[in-house]
Design an enzyme around this catalytic site. Structure first.
Site, PDB file in Angstrom:
ATOM      1  CG  ASP A 114      -1.912   0.981   1.154  1.00 60.58           C
ATOM      2  OD1 ASP A 114      -1.872   1.945   0.196  1.00 60.58           O
ATOM      3  OD2 ASP A 114      -2.619   1.523   2.329  1.00 60.58           O
ATOM      4  CD  GLU A 163      -5.701   6.052  -0.092  1.00 55.69           C
ATOM      5  OE1 GLU A 163      -6.432   5.478  -0.128  1.00 55.69           O
ATOM      6  OE2 GLU A 163      -4.495   6.331   0.892  1.00 55.69           O
ATOM      7  CG  HIS A 171      -1.885   2.153   7.039  1.00 59.50           C
ATOM      8  ND1 HIS A 171      -3.545   2.873   7.271  1.00 59.50           N
ATOM      9  CD2 HIS A 171      -2.270   1.818   5.807  1.00 59.50           C
ATOM     10  CE1 HIS A 171      -4.053   3.174   6.239  1.00 59.50           C
ATOM     11  NE2 HIS A 171      -2.637   2.000   5.191  1.00 59.50           N
TER      12      HIS A 171
END
Ligand SMILES: *[C@@H]1O[C@H](CO)[C@@H](O)[C@H](O)[C@H]1NC(C)=O
Ligand SMILES: *[C@@H]1O[C@H](CO)[C@@H](O)[C@H](O)[C@H]1NC(C)=O
Ligand SMILES: *[C@@H]1O[C@H](CO)[C@@H](O)[C@H](O)[C@H]1NC(C)=O
Ligand SMILES: *[C@@H]1O[C@H](CO)[C@@H](O)[C@H](O)[C@H]1NC(C)=O
Ligand SMILES: *[C@@H]1O[C@H](CO)[C@@H](O)[C@H](O)[C@H]1NC(C)=O
Length: 728
Positions: A378, A415, A530
């Site tokens: 990500d 983002e 994350h």
């Protein structure tokens, strides 16, 4: 190097059929099995630029796993949070990669409100117990190649958390949902003034902290429970397995809005009107209380000291976790957080392949670039796929390919903070995009594991399905992605774009642009999400050994872009929209049973849409026939007119006033609802009205439900008028 073997597929196929059969074959694609793949493939992808080259098969044959891996490694050498020097370097990298393919490229910067940690501390105490400070750091492991770069990672925090110091008893709040806090209230566990300890796994951190504050908590901690992130007990964690290590922490943003908080409905252009930082931080979209994400290890330590009643079975952890109790106390948590909410510069990178015949029609491909840590999954698995795809497009250009419409690559920034880079750009270019954008194809994370997870607005379903029938399954060369997808679940489903999951939100929900999103993976979440461990090693070892899934993602992305950019008639089919709308309406009908509300206006509008979709389809076939018999030229205004209607029909689902109380969200079919308690991310306005009416049960509240149904019905009616192109 892995080349998708399209050439050998083609060699087994009969010679290409005559052009006039093209349409018929296309429409029967869905009914034909895998054996016909190559034939259809050849027929669909016939090229407008150079009749002797099949650019679709060329695109598929050029896939390079080594290229994807090389870009991913380069992009993920250092953590690169939005607004930092490190992320500016990734912008320069992407700019350089795209311009070295000789695509005109540029950076568009914005000044926006971001948020960084300055000081954090957390300690645990209890009567008769020594105070234990937590280190709040994620461990590296022996021989971790990224150990020294890990020291550059931003300390674990929640963006936009309030600053402050709270010392109070802890309470355990399960997944932090409204129902969890309601349970605590019913069990007479006082949350007011306490520190709520909740786990990830059902809702986003910004909603957990919002709910905690609404329940009166003075601060919140959110942790990654081994039940969701740790894998089976005894299996171990990264770097031995794909599971999150005990000190792993999931960082995130607590902003519940979209874009730059200082420009809530407009773009952060230079010299623009702005809300002050203080006012922006004081809105309901901000958490308003201090909060921190913590590790499973730290949470277990807190759980061991918590007293009070034993939590219900479905609030407990996996085997080996301590017994979870509700509290409050005797565990006391002392949390201090000092953040810096400050204006910072973000950079969107763009590269453009100008269309040869319709340069003012845009097919837009986007992925974000900023990451909470290294960002291997990500988002840079998507960035690597995008650059790898751009490289294939540049080879196509060398073979004479000139897309009919303009293709734009976008590398979004910030983002993670709130879809900020894409939102500001869409707001800044809203009217241009509204009149010119054909489609937006988003890829955020491209790979976290095996299996395709596609989402679209429904007029793109057919294109998606046709596309994945052409692309080889990266995990089994004797079948296509479609075959694998169909086998993977009893009823393979295409997701929809009603939530705020990624950068498609502004395109779909603010402007009404047909869009897609996709990833390879077992599900939308993955263990190291994350955390510090979302790095190249994790990707290479566990998510995509061999990097063939990256290549497949780029192939799907590329074939869809190629067809949207090249085909004379835009490959949209609105029939599946009517099927979807009918299904959503059935859900509404069930929800309003026994009330005075009626769904008839909605059903009637869907019938009209169905008629328009059918008639547009036969119009398409007529034009196709005229094109192949050369009665019509490719640049006929008739084709442009049909395409404009196909493109604009989605816009009709938007409404100037937007969703009730959420005016930025203009799309009445897809958007987030405040209180969607029935399981679909559709008709957000109706969903909210029903939730309110159910709790108040007044006749005024049910009238509001009827009003919302009428609003959606009017939008659907407008869409059918646009499609058919007839004035009343
Ligand atoms: C909480 O921790 C802070 C920072 O370590 C410290 O200054 C403060 O005295 C502590 N508060 C309480 C009530 O223990
Ligand atoms: C907050 O960030 C700004 C801009 O980077 C910087 O000038 C300022 O010193 C920072 N403040 C704190 C308290 O760190
Ligand atoms: C690969 O795909 C073929 C064709 O669908 C199937 O027969 C075979 O079982 C698959 N192999 C594996 C390992 O799943
Ligand atoms: C690319 O695929 C080839 C063939 O399967 C393989 O040998 C090579 O290691 C792969 N490259 C990477 C970076 O994984
Ligand atoms: C809602 O109100 C109606 C009429 O006032 C009543 O008949 C109905 O039972 C109520 N429903 C609920 C769930 O309370």
């Amino acid at each position: 190097m892995s080349r998708l073997d399209a050439a050998s597929l083609l060699s087994r196929s009969p010679p290409p059929t005559k052009p006039h059969r093209r349409r018929r074959l296309l429409s029967s694609v869905l009914a034909i099995g895998g054996g016909a793949v190559a034939l259809i493939f050849f027929v669909i992808l016939g090229s407008p630029s150079n009749p002797s080259t099949n650019y679709g098969s060329l695109l598929l044959s050029l896939g390079s796993n080594d290229t994807a891996a090389t870009h991913l490694r380069a992009l993920t050498l250092h953590p690169h949070v939005a607004g930092t020097k490190a992320n500016s370097l990734t912008a320069a990298y992407v700019l350089d990669a795209l311009s070295s393919l000789s695509f005109p490229a540029h950076i568009t910067p914005y000044s926006v409100l971001l948020s960084y940690p300055v000081h954090r501390s957390l300690s645990l105490s209890a009567p008769g117990r020594a105070t234990k400070p937590f280190s709040l750091s994620q461990d590296t492991y022996p021989n971790d190649p990224y150990a020294s770069a890990a020291a550059e990672a931003i300390p674990t925090f929640f963006a936009y958390s309030a600053s402050g110091s709270v010392s109070a008893e802890a309470v355990y709040a399960n997944y932090g949902r409204e129902e969890d806090f309601a349970y605590l209230a019913s069990a007479a566990v006082d949350v007011a003034g306490k520190v709520a300890l909740a786990r990830y796994g059902r809702i986003h951190c910004e909603d957990i902290v919002h709910n905690a504050r609404a329940a009166g908590a003075a601060a919140a901690l959110v942790y990654t429970d081994p039940l969701e992130y740790g894998g089976p007990p005894g299996e171990g964690s990264f770097p031995d397995t794909r599971w999150l290590p005990p000190t792993g922490v999931q960082v995130g943003s607590l902003f519940r809005g979209v874009g730059d908080p200082t420009t809530p409905m407009w773009a952060s252009s230079e010299g623009c009107e702005r809300v002050s930082v203080e006012d922006a931080m004081a809105t309901d979209d901000m958490p308003g209380i201090p909060a921190l994400p913590v590790s499973a290890q730290d949470a277990a330590e807190i759980q061991r000291v918590l007293g009070g009643a034993v939590a219900p079975a479905d609030w407990q952890g996996r085997d080996g976790s301590p017994v979870y109790r509700l509290g409050p106390g005797p565990a006391v948590l002392n949390l201090t957080y000092q953040g810096n909410d400050t204006m910072a510069t973000i950079e969107n990178v763009f590269a453009v392949i100008e269309g040869s015949e319709e340069p003012d029609r845009y097919v837009i491909l986007g992925n974000h670039r900023d990451a909470w840590t290294f960002g291997a999954a990500d988002p840079n698995s998507g960035t690597a796929a995008m650059i790898e795809l751009a490289q294939r497009f540049s080879v196509l250009q060398k073979h004479g390919w000139r897309p009919r419409r303009t293709i734009i690559f976008c590398s979004w920034d910030a983002e993670e903070y709130g879809l900020t880079g894409s939102t500001e750009w869409v707001e800044e270019n809203r009217e241009m995009l509204s009149t010119r954008a054909v489609a937006y194809l988003n890829v955020d994370v491209s790979v976290v594991g095996q299996g395709l997870l596609p989402s679209t607005t429904p007029q793109l379903d057919e294109l998606l399905l046709e596309t994945i029938k052409l692309v080889q399954d990266p995990d089994n060369s004797s079948q296509t992605v479609y075959d694998a997808w169909v086998k993977s679940s009893v009823s393979p489903t295409i997701g929809r774009l009603g939530n705020g999951g990624s950068d498609y939100a502004a395109f779909v929900q603010h402007v009404g642009i047909p869009s897609t999103n996709m990833a390879f993976g077992e599900g939308p979440g993955y263990p190291v999400y994350h955390s510090l461990y979302d790095d190249f090693v994790w990707m290479e070892k566990f998510a995509d050994p061999g990097f063939r899934r990256h290549v497949a993602a780029a192939s799907i992305w590329g074939i869809m872009a190629l067809r949207l950019a090249d085909e004379e008639i835009i490959p949209f089919n609105y029939m599946s929209y009517t099927t979807e709308l009918e299904a959503y309406t059935k859900v509404v009908e069930k929800a309003i049973k026994g009330t005075p509300v009626s769904c008839s206006p909605l059903y009637n509008s869907i019938k009209a849409l169905e008629r328009a979709a059918t008639s547009v389809d036969s119009e398409r076939k007529d034009i196709q026939r005229e094109l192949s018999s050369k009665q019509l030229s490719k640049d006929s205004i008739k084709i442009r007119g049909l395409n404009d209607r196909l493109m604009q029909a989605e816009r009709a689902f938007t409404n100037r006033e937007g969703i009730f109380k959420q005016e930025w969200y203009k799309h009445l079919i897809y958007g987030p609802s405040e209180q969607n308690d029935w399981d679909t991310a559709s008709y957000p306005g109706i969903a909210d009205a029903i939730a309110t009416a159910r709790s108040t049960n007044t006749s005024a509240s049910w009238k509001l439900v009827q009003h919302e149904i009428h609003r959606v019905a009017r939008a659907v009616t407008q869409a059918s008028a646009v499609l058919s192109g007839n004035l009343t």
